[in-house]
Scaffold this active site. Structure first.
Site, PDB file in Angstrom:
ATOM      1  CG  HIS A  98      -1.968  -1.088   1.181  1.00 26.85           C
ATOM      2  ND1 HIS A  98      -3.119  -1.040   0.430  1.00 26.85           N
ATOM      3  CD2 HIS A  98      -1.978  -2.292   1.802  1.00 26.85           C
ATOM      4  CE1 HIS A  98      -3.807  -2.160   0.601  1.00 26.85           C
ATOM      5  NE2 HIS A  98      -3.129  -2.935   1.435  1.00 26.85           N
ATOM      6  CG  ASN A 171      -8.020  -4.612   0.627  1.00 28.10           C
ATOM      7  OD1 ASN A 171      -7.279  -3.655   0.845  1.00 28.10           O
ATOM      8  ND2 ASN A 171      -7.691  -5.850   0.938  1.00 28.10           N
ATOM      9  CG  HIS A 362      -3.298  -1.071  14.558  1.00 24.98           C
ATOM     10  ND1 HIS A 362      -3.252  -2.369  14.089  1.00 24.98           N
ATOM     11  CD2 HIS A 362      -2.926  -1.138  15.874  1.00 24.98           C
ATOM     12  CE1 HIS A 362      -2.869  -3.171  15.056  1.00 24.98           C
ATOM     13  NE2 HIS A 362      -2.668  -2.457  16.144  1.00 24.98           N
TER      14      HIS A 362
END
Length: 721
Positions: A98, A171, A362
């Site tokens: 990413h 995603n 996170h």
């Protein structure tokens, strides 16, 4: 010139705002709670003297300190050394995955209260806005790779809630390649550039990736998504987002409901085709990040609807797959997606590095009311993300960076470390009785509002390394996805597999992968084998089932998986090119611009050269861009007005422009002699081609012409060509 404002603790602070006012629809420049807190960190513009980092004024920043005009440079030039040292250390290690991304600020607001299912504060009250920061990204390539490569796209959202930061790290595809996080290093090592030469950049078409996937059948479902057009989105603004994992919503009294998160773009889901994406990568490698930035700057704020699939705990084992398996989705026919709120991105970052590059997501950043499940991939991510930020951002204090700071007050016993921004006093241990600085915990009995307590799930069993048999069906949902697609989507998947496997040099890998595809669909496998020069594969044995119900769906399809059913309404922000030349019908150009802009489209006139061209009625037409500086892949539709046949038909750039638009299935409007250019571009029977709108016999469009053309643009493209 900017000056360093110093640590925020030493300066007056804006009052903490826990929720922004709700004046109705967003407008440019609107302030929210996160934006206000960032004021403390913004370096003000200054016309004062340049200084060093220590505040010493500098007399000259253009010349090093030397012995004479032509002598050696002196080590004592502290300004030179500081300036070079700061430059040498400007960049931080890029993300392992990413790395290539773009981001924006905005807000989320619920449609209704979800208190029935969760005590998460930002989901309690209809219409109450929570600030967010969203980062979109590719997975495989480094920061310098192109935007439009075939890849998964990250869709990570940080909610700055009144009870702390919540990160929904997802995603643009609802499943993943692997079932257990212990395989993640292997997967990434396989998909990244190969060690000997660091090739290919931003691509998966190479031996190591396909070797790994052919040996890991659990990747098959995700491969179907990555080989589909979902892997080459038209823009970040036109792609879905998914939380991938099954999470829990938890009420204040401890009742839990399984949940899957979905983001749905208001503009509809639109993608590029492979040839178009390759050309775009050359013409504008920043296509996606530029599109996002320009849309927000223009006030065309991207918007998504948040939907949830809610599954009672009693139904955990009611499906022909395991809810904890991240390679599986929950078909919407089994559990409908319930719309619960909307997210709007309405502000670009002021500094890419400070905000987009330093933002840290996170999966374990959760708030009261949201909790985990035992999904083995999620469990590993909950360790890995924190560990990654420690090395990437230089230490444990990355949460003090402005973009990562929560709106709530932070009180911990953590001290020191790289990048510490706070001067602490008092004790730093618990319990203590000697004074000051030790925050109290709030556990024991019924929890106060906003206090996190883990969901109390009974856990019992032996410590083993063994996958649950309920994870064993690796092909059923891959086949469901394949069956649910339109014929043109299936053709694109065949072409993608053929291109990717055609790049693989190891014949054993190719054959193994084709054999896996037979378990998805035999015709798919046979056609891929034919195109890459491999023998026709043997029929697959009966597909293994993961549990007693696996495969029970038979030939069922899921319409929600097809792009055919995900188109949006309207043409807002679609880009339309109008090709003009000397003698063009200026009235038609004006009519096209008026009609299309009224629907929210962006219209640009293109000609061989910049400046302007003379219209047939004596009116000049301003040229927005020269043809050589752009390409059809950067537009969604093309208009060719009357009066251009002599100049455009002999212009190779114009012919190529229309040819590519036709090849990529884009809507084309040709008025009067403009049809000659369409025919010259390779469409002799233009009047019979889907998505091509020709003007009337008198060369003028009829009263409904532009209305009909808007409907064509709304369909995005016509793949049946």
């Amino acid at each position: 010139m900017t000056i360093n404002p110093g640590p925020p603790e030493g300066r007056p602070q804006a009052p903490l705002v826990t929720e922004a006012p709700d004046p109705g629809p967003p407008s440019r420049g609107e302030r929210d709670a996160k934006d206000i807190t960032l004021d403390a960190f913004r370096a003000p513009e200054s016309d004062g003297a340049l200084t060093t980092d220590q505040g010493v004024r500098v007399d000259d920043t253009d010349n090093s300190l030397t012995v004479g005009e032509r002598g050696p440079t002196l080590l004592e030039d502290f300004h030179l050394r500081e300036k070079l040292t700061r430059f040498d250390h400007e960049r931080i290690p890029e993300r392992v995955v990413h790395a290539r991304g773009a981001g924006a600020y905005g807000f989320f607001e619920p449609y209704e209260s979800l208190a029935e299912f969760t005590c998460a504060d930002f989901l309690q009250e209809a219409g109450r806005r929570t600030p967010v920061f969203v980062r979109f990204s590719t997975v495989q390539g480094p920061r310098g790779s192109a935007d439009t490569v075939r890849d998964v796209r990250g869709f990570a959202t940080k909610f700055y809630t009144r009870h702390g930061n919540y990160d929904l790290v997802g995603n643009n595809m609802p499943v993943f390649f692997i079932q257990d996080a212990i395989k993640f290093p292997d997967f990434v090592h396989a998909v990244k550039m190969e060690p000997p030469n660091e090739i290919p950049t931003g691509a998966s078409a190479h031996d190591t990736f396909w070797d790994f996937c052919s040996l890991q059948p659990e990747s098959t479902h995700m491969l179907m998504w990555v080989m589909s057009d979902r892997a080459i989105p038209r823009s970040f603004r036109m792609m879905q987002g998914f939380g991938v994992h099954t999470f829990r919503l938890v009420t204040a009294d401890g009742r839990a409901t399984f949940v899957k998160f979905h983001w749905r773009p208001r503009l509809g889901v639109a993608c590029q085709v492979w040839d178009e994406a390759q050309i775009t990568a050359g013409r504008d490698p920043d296509f996606h990040r530029r599109d996002l930035w320009e849309a927000i700057e223009a006030g065309e704020f991207p918007e998504w609807e948040l939907g949830v699939q809610l599954i009672p705990e009693k139904d955990e084992f009611s499906f022909p797959f395991d809810l904890l398996d991240p390679t599986k989705l929950v078909p919407e026919e089994l559990v409908p997606v319930r719309p619960v709120g909307r997210m709007v991105l309405n502000r670009n970052p002021e500094n890419f590095f400070a905000e987009t590059e330093q933002v840290a997501f996170h999966t374990a950043n959760i708030v009261p009311g949201i909790d985990f499940t035992n999904d083995p991939l999620l469990q590993g991510r909950n360790f890995s993300y924190l560990d990654t930020q420690l090395i990437r951002l230089g230490g444990p204090n990355f949460s003090q960076l402005p973009v990562n700071r929560p709106l709530t007050e932070v009180r911990t016993n953590q001290r020191d470390g790289y990048g510490q921004q706070v001067i602490h006093s008092g004790t730093s241990y618990a319990p203590n009785s000697v004074g000051g600085g030790c925050p109290a915990t709030l556990g024991g009995g019924r929890l106060a509002e906003g206090v996190f307590e883990h969901y109390q799930e009974r856990v019992d069993g032996q410590a083993i390394r063994r996958r649950s048999p309920s994870f064993a069906d690796h092909y059923g949902q891959a086949a469901l996805f394949w069956r649910s697609l339109a014929a043109w989507e299936q053709e694109h998947i065949v072409a993608a597999f053929s291109f990717e496997l055609g790049k693989v040099g190891d014949q054993a890998v190719r054959r193994r992968m084709v054999a896996n595809l037979t378990r998805v669909d035999r015709e798919l496998a046979v056609e891929v084998a034919r195109r890459i020069g491999e023998p026709e594969p043997e029929p697959a044995p009966d597909r293994p089932t993961g549990n007693r119900e696996a495969g029970a769906a038979g030939e069922r399809v899921s319409p929600a998986l097809s792009l055919e059913n995900l188109r949006g309404h309207g043409i807002r922000t679609r880009k339309v090119a109008v090709l003009v030349a000397q003698g063009v019908d200026a009235a038609q150009v004006r009519a096209a611009r008026t009609a299309l802009q009224a629907e929210g489209a962006t219209v640009e006139t293109l000609a061989r050269y910049g400046g302007s061209v003379g219209g047939g009625d004596g009116q000049d037409v301003e040229v927005d861009r020269a043809l050589v500086t752009t390409a059809s892949v950067l537009y969604d539709a093309v208009v060719v007005p009357d009066g251009t046949e002599d100049a455009l038909v002999v212009d190779p750039d114009a012919v190529r422009f229309v040819n590519e638009a036709l090849r990529h299935g884009k809507p084309v409007a040709a008025l009067g002699t403009g049809a000659a250019l369409v025919r010259a571009a390779g469409a002799p029977g233009a009047e019979h081609i889907a998505g091509v709108a020709l003007g009337g016999p008198d060369r003028q469009p009829g009263p409904s012409y532009w209305v009909d053309f808007v409907r064509l643009i709304e369909q995005h493209r016509f793949p049946q060509r």
